[in-house]
Design a protein around this motif. Structure first.
Motif, PDB file in Angstrom:
ATOM      1  N   UNK A  39     -20.104 -51.517  40.362  1.00  0.00           N
ATOM      2  CA  UNK A  39     -19.055 -50.763  39.708  1.00  0.00           C
ATOM      3  C   UNK A  39     -17.965 -50.433  40.709  1.00  0.00           C
ATOM      4  N   UNK A  40     -17.681 -49.134  40.867  1.00  0.00           N
ATOM      5  CA  UNK A  40     -16.686 -48.721  41.852  1.00  0.00           C
ATOM      6  C   UNK A  40     -17.271 -48.625  43.263  1.00  0.00           C
ATOM      7  N   UNK A  41     -18.586 -48.608  43.364  1.00  0.00           N
ATOM      8  CA  UNK A  41     -19.236 -48.446  44.658  1.00  0.00           C
ATOM      9  C   UNK A  41     -19.370 -49.791  45.361  1.00  0.00           C
ATOM     10  N   UNK A  42     -19.622 -49.732  46.669  1.00  0.00           N
ATOM     11  CA  UNK A  42     -19.687 -50.965  47.453  1.00  0.00           C
ATOM     12  C   UNK A  42     -20.644 -50.793  48.620  1.00  0.00           C
ATOM     13  N   UNK A  43     -21.419 -51.830  48.895  1.00  0.00           N
ATOM     14  CA  UNK A  43     -22.289 -51.895  50.065  1.00  0.00           C
ATOM     15  C   UNK A  43     -21.823 -53.043  50.944  1.00  0.00           C
ATOM     16  N   UNK A  44     -21.551 -52.736  52.213  1.00  0.00           N
ATOM     17  CA  UNK A  44     -21.088 -53.747  53.164  1.00  0.00           C
ATOM     18  C   UNK A  44     -22.114 -53.875  54.279  1.00  0.00           C
ATOM     19  N   UNK A  45     -22.611 -55.082  54.498  1.00  0.00           N
ATOM     20  CA  UNK A  45     -23.535 -55.382  55.587  1.00  0.00           C
ATOM     21  C   UNK A  45     -22.835 -56.297  56.580  1.00  0.00           C
ATOM     22  N   UNK A  46     -22.898 -55.961  57.861  1.00  0.00           N
ATOM     23  CA  UNK A  46     -22.186 -56.761  58.858  1.00  0.00           C
ATOM     24  C   UNK A  46     -23.052 -56.984  60.086  1.00  0.00           C
ATOM     25  N   UNK A  47     -22.765 -58.075  60.781  1.00  0.00           N
ATOM     26  CA  UNK A  47     -23.490 -58.430  62.011  1.00  0.00           C
ATOM     27  C   UNK A  47     -22.498 -59.025  62.999  1.00  0.00           C
ATOM     28  N   UNK A  48     -22.563 -58.542  64.245  1.00  0.00           N
ATOM     29  CA  UNK A  48     -21.701 -59.041  65.314  1.00  0.00           C
ATOM     30  C   UNK A  48     -22.566 -59.549  66.456  1.00  0.00           C
ATOM     31  N   UNK A  49     -22.177 -60.687  67.016  1.00  0.00           N
ATOM     32  CA  UNK A  49     -22.854 -61.246  68.184  1.00  0.00           C
ATOM     33  C   UNK A  49     -21.802 -61.669  69.197  1.00  0.00           C
ATOM     34  N   UNK A  50     -21.948 -61.218  70.431  1.00  0.00           N
ATOM     35  CA  UNK A  50     -21.096 -61.655  71.540  1.00  0.00           C
ATOM     36  C   UNK A  50     -21.994 -62.079  72.689  1.00  0.00           C
ATOM     37  N   UNK A  51     -21.832 -63.307  73.144  1.00  0.00           N
ATOM     38  CA  UNK A  51     -22.655 -63.842  74.221  1.00  0.00           C
ATOM     39  C   UNK A  51     -21.752 -64.459  75.268  1.00  0.00           C
ATOM     40  N   UNK A  52     -22.041 -64.211  76.534  1.00  0.00           N
ATOM     41  CA  UNK A  52     -21.218 -64.769  77.612  1.00  0.00           C
ATOM     42  C   UNK A  52     -22.112 -65.210  78.758  1.00  0.00           C
ATOM     43  N   UNK A  53     -21.591 -66.147  79.541  1.00  0.00           N
ATOM     44  CA  UNK A  53     -22.282 -66.601  80.751  1.00  0.00           C
ATOM     45  C   UNK A  53     -21.200 -66.899  81.784  1.00  0.00           C
ATOM     46  N   UNK A  54     -20.993 -65.951  82.676  1.00  0.00           N
ATOM     47  CA  UNK A  54     -19.951 -66.064  83.687  1.00  0.00           C
ATOM     48  C   UNK A  54     -20.569 -66.421  85.034  1.00  0.00           C
ATOM     49  N   UNK A  55     -19.889 -67.264  85.768  1.00  0.00           N
ATOM     50  CA  UNK A  55     -20.377 -67.668  87.082  1.00  0.00           C
ATOM     51  C   UNK A  55     -19.202 -67.768  88.040  1.00  0.00           C
ATOM     52  N   UNK A  56     -19.513 -67.745  89.332  1.00  0.00           N
ATOM     53  CA  UNK A  56     -18.442 -67.827  90.325  1.00  0.00           C
ATOM     54  C   UNK A  56     -18.964 -68.168  91.699  1.00  0.00           C
ATOM     55  N   UNK A  57     -18.084 -68.707  92.512  1.00  0.00           N
ATOM     56  CA  UNK A  57     -18.329 -68.903  93.938  1.00  0.00           C
ATOM     57  C   UNK A  57     -17.341 -68.033  94.697  1.00  0.00           C
ATOM     58  N   UNK A  58     -17.843 -67.224  95.613  1.00  0.00           N
ATOM     59  CA  UNK A  58     -17.007 -66.278  96.347  1.00  0.00           C
ATOM     60  C   UNK A  58     -17.086 -66.594  97.836  1.00  0.00           C
ATOM     61  N   UNK A  59     -15.935 -66.938  98.394  1.00  0.00           N
ATOM     62  CA  UNK A  59     -15.840 -67.203  99.827  1.00  0.00           C
ATOM     63  C   UNK A  59     -15.194 -65.984 100.473  1.00  0.00           C
ATOM     64  N   UNK A  60     -15.869 -65.393 101.457  1.00  0.00           N
ATOM     65  CA  UNK A  60     -15.347 -64.170 102.050  1.00  0.00           C
ATOM     66  C   UNK A  60     -15.337 -64.251 103.565  1.00  0.00           C
ATOM     67  N   UNK A  61     -14.338 -63.571 104.130  1.00  0.00           N
ATOM     68  CA  UNK A  61     -14.231 -63.394 105.576  1.00  0.00           C
ATOM     69  C   UNK A  61     -14.261 -61.905 105.848  1.00  0.00           C
ATOM     70  N   UNK A  62     -15.227 -61.456 106.654  1.00  0.00           N
ATOM     71  CA  UNK A  62     -15.379 -60.028 106.891  1.00  0.00           C
ATOM     72  C   UNK A  62     -15.489 -59.743 108.381  1.00  0.00           C
ATOM     73  N   UNK A  63     -15.040 -58.551 108.741  1.00  0.00           N
ATOM     74  CA  UNK A  63     -15.094 -58.115 110.136  1.00  0.00           C
ATOM     75  C   UNK A  63     -16.115 -57.001 110.266  1.00  0.00           C
ATOM     76  N   UNK A  64     -17.158 -57.236 111.082  1.00  0.00           N
ATOM     77  CA  UNK A  64     -18.222 -56.262 111.306  1.00  0.00           C
ATOM     78  C   UNK A  64     -18.387 -56.077 112.804  1.00  0.00           C
ATOM     79  N   UNK A  65     -18.156 -54.838 113.295  1.00  0.00           N
ATOM     80  CA  UNK A  65     -18.253 -54.533 114.728  1.00  0.00           C
ATOM     81  C   UNK A  65     -17.398 -55.504 115.538  1.00  0.00           C
TER      82      UNK A  65
END
Length: 711
Positions: free
Chosen positions: A230-256
């Motif tokens: 009638x005037x009423x309503x039922x709403x069913x919802x589903x959300x999915x978010x999937x990620x796969x992040x990768x990286x190579x990090x080259x660093x130069x650091x000064x220690x002592x």
């Protein structure tokens, strides 16, 4: 294409006189009524929010969602200030519900979602009592729902872009939106993928320099089904978010005083599920509604860092969060002065968040909140009023495993068990048709992000950089004030003041040759913000303002400029600070063959304070161009774009905390070129018609708003 009146152009000082002239001309008044009913607007200024239509603006929807958000006038996205709009920290919602993700995950989440999957973005600068008080100073609400149609319709969106700063890097996204309805129910399915290659250089004073090659992959599915009774309503919802992040990090650091070079590989997979049910009860009186909502959210994330070529694992962190929410909202129109409306509701939230490092639990965070609110609206002649009060009870606590001089210790997080009241009030005086002056006040609270509380929180580590959480952080209490004069939903002049107690702020300093990044509470901070938005159609230089306003224009077919200026100043208790300017200029040019060129320029001045940092260079100095052409009776839209042509999206700041003067900087391959397409697959059904939105509608603006009944 239906036509409407072009942007109202005016001098703000002359608004009252202009409004009186406007209302005295019946012809123009009738045209304005057509505008409100039949044409979406690119930007709308409401008393409590600004609405950006993303679906019809190619300059905003050709990349990922984070790219589009960064282009919104007045919005700042940075590693230091986080996400701010007109000086207010933003809580991020999706389809009216909080995202409930940590600050570390927010940018990755927004990067992983194509902007063309979003219909519009609402920035709610004055959240009322119906919003959780934990929404802080303002809310960025991402509306992803589309209108379903009878029978089956489909829209495909695709995007390809590349950068070529030091080598070729590609970015792609694809999505498909399906909508359908039959005699029993309606359904909607939106799914897609995003692939992004990028690089970033980062500098931490003279102690560390990193170069990161990153590949981000993400996928999303949004589904909803509606059943009408009638005037009423039922709403069913589903959300999915999937990620796969990768990286190579080259660093130069000064220690002592010794220079070390290292190579690290990182991976950070994550997955997020949300299931929600919304029952909408409607009554004979169209102004009376009852909405009951239940939602369950589960998120899992992981971060691994391996030192190469040895292969030893430096970090192996993972997290899991579970959130249950229940909400009931009742609204009814009442006879109070000219007209009135009362809204009341209940809200419950239970959150559990656990993190582990090398399979050892090092954080157990629990939060339960129960709240109720009552808000009333009324109008008396030219005055509109809103008065609300929200009460929230918090029970927050947990434990963390902290390492002190190599010794593991269990520490308790700062307990927060309190009941607090949060009032809000709005007064609006209508100077004329769609011209008003408003005053707003609200009190809000922001709880520290879980990632900031976790003492073991690290996203990248080497011998020169130390980043950790602070389990003693306390919630921030905001008192927000705003005054604004606005006309025709486009032009406005406003001032807002956000006064915060226990504001959480990151600080950076040197400690025995190591750069440390931690967060702490500031006793009190005030953020002042003055902002102005002015639309300028170029034809006024030929015809003048008064003559231009007499014409019925389609804004998609004319040349105009939209100018935004903002001035912001952070007032800290222990140091003198300087403000900064935010400038955004959007120009639309109509070219032959119904081709449209949009140029968007953004600039943030240097020398101003962002909490305990000063910008050596502008945070943003970007120029974006988008060329748009529609084919096949507007069924196919093709965009060719170039983002950040000036290659000026860089960060160069210095820490002012205790005069440490530590330099932090980064730059990335933000200059990109690409092509996007949006194809509405034709349907043979000529009787297809618009149906109400399927996905959750939780805000006053989405549900009709104000004192007007929802049809």
């Amino acid at each position: 294409m239906k036509k409407r009146i072009l942007f109202a152009v005016f001098l703000l000082s002359a608004i009252p006189a202009f409004a009186q002239e406007k209302t005295s001309e019946p012809k123009e008044k009738n045209l304005e009524e057509v505008v409100l009913q039949k044409k979406k607007k690119a930007v709308e200024q409401k008393a409590d929010r600004t609405i950006f239509d993303i679906s019809e603006q190619p300059q905003l929807n050709t990349g990922n969602l984070l790219d589009g958000v960064k282009k919104l006038p007045g919005l700042i996205v940075s590693d230091v200030a986080g996400m701010m709009y007109q000086g207010k920290q933003l809580a991020v919602f999706m389809d009216g519900r909080p995202l409930n993700i940590t600050s570390n995950e927010l940018n990755s989440f927004l990067e992983g979602m194509p902007a063309n999957a979003v219909e519009r973005i609402e920035i709610i600068t004055q959240p009322g009592a119906e919003f959780p008080a934990t929404s802080g100073g303002a809310i960025l609400n991402i509306i992803t729902s589309k209108a379903a149609k009878n029978y089956l319709t489909a829209t495909y969106s695709g995007n390809y872009s590349f950068t070529n700063e030091d080598k070729w890097r590609s970015k792609t996204s694809n999505s498909l939106n399906l909508n359908a309805r039959n005699s029993l129910f309606g359904w909607q399915l939106n799914f897609g993928q995003n692939y992004r290659e990028s690089k970033m250089n980062s500098f931490f004073d003279t102690l560390s320099e990193t170069f990161a090659e990153r590949i981000n992959r993400s996928y999303f599915v949004k589904a909803a089904t509606t059943f009408d009774f009638g005037k009423d309503r039922l709403i069913l919802s589903y959300d999915l978010n999937k990620s796969h992040n990768s990286g190579n990090i080259f660093s130069t650091e000064t220690v002592l005083n010794l220079i070390n070079k290292r190579n690290d590989a990182t991976i950070s997979p994550s997955i997020r599920h949300e299931v929600a049910a919304n029952f909408q009860k409607r009554f004979k009186d169209p102004g009376t509604t009852l909405d009951i909502k239940l939602a369950y959210n589960n998120s899992d994330g992981e971060f691994q860092q391996n030192n190469l070529p040895v292969g030893n694992k430096v970090l192996d962190n993972n997290s899991q969060g579970n959130t249950i929410t229940a909400q009931a909202d009742y609204s009814q129109q009442i006879k109070l002065f000219d007209k009135g409306k009362i809204t009341a509701g209940l809200y419950y939230e239970n959150l559990k968040f656990i993190t582990k490092s090398f399979n050892t639990e090092n954080l157990n965070y629990k939060r339960t909140s129960v709240s109720t609110y009552l808000e009333g609206q009324t109008s008396y002649k030219k005055l509109d009023f809103i008065l609300g009060l929200r009460g929230e009870n918090y029970d927050i606590g947990g434990e963390a495993l902290n390492f002190n001089n190599g010794v593991a210790q269990i520490v308790k997080l700062k307990d927060f068990k309190q009941f607090r009241l949060f009032p809000n009030a709005t007064a609006k005086y209508n100077l004329g048709k769609m011209v008003y002056f408003s005053l707003n006040y609200n009190k809000k609270i922001t709880l520290p992000s879980i990632s900031l509380l976790n003492p073991n929180n690290q996203v990248f580590s080497n011998s020169s950089i130390a980043t950790g959480g602070n389990p003693n952080l306390e919630p921030t209490i905001f008192n927000n004030f705003e005054a604004k004069i606005s006309a025709f939903d486009y032009a406005y002049l406003g001032y807002n003041l956000s006064s915060a107690n226990n504001q959480v702020s990151q600080i950076t300093f040197r400690d025995n040759g190591i750069i440390k990044n931690i967060n702490r509470n500031i006793d009190q901070i005030r953020i002042h913000n003055v902002n102005i938005g002015i639309p300028i159609p170029f034809m006024i230089f030929k015809t003048g303002i008064k003559e231009a306003m007499k014409f019925n224009f389609n804004p998609d077919k004319i040349n105009f400029m939209y100018l935004y200026l903002g001035y912001q100043k952070h007032e800290l208790p222990d140091m003198k600070t300087k403000g900064f300017w935010i400038i955004n200029i959007m120009n639309q040019f109509m070219l032959p063959y119904d081709t449209k060129l949009v140029a968007n320029f953004s600039y943030l001045t240097s020398g101003g304070n962002y909490f305990y940092y000063v910008a050596d260079k502008p945070f943003s100095n970007s120029l974006d161009l988008t060329l748009t052409k529609k084919f096949m009776n507007d069924g196919l839209t093709v965009n060719i774009f170039a983002n950040d042509i000036l290659n000026g999206s860089k960060m160069a700041i210095r820490s002012t905390y205790n005069n440490s003067n530590v330099f932090l900087g980064n730059d990335w391959d933000s200059r990109s070129f690409g092509l996007s397409v949006n194809y509405k697959i034709p349907t043979k059904n000529k009787l297809a018609k618009e149906d109400p939105n399927l996905l959750n509608r939780s805000t006053k603006e989405e549900a009709g708003g104000g004192l007007t009944p929802t049809p």
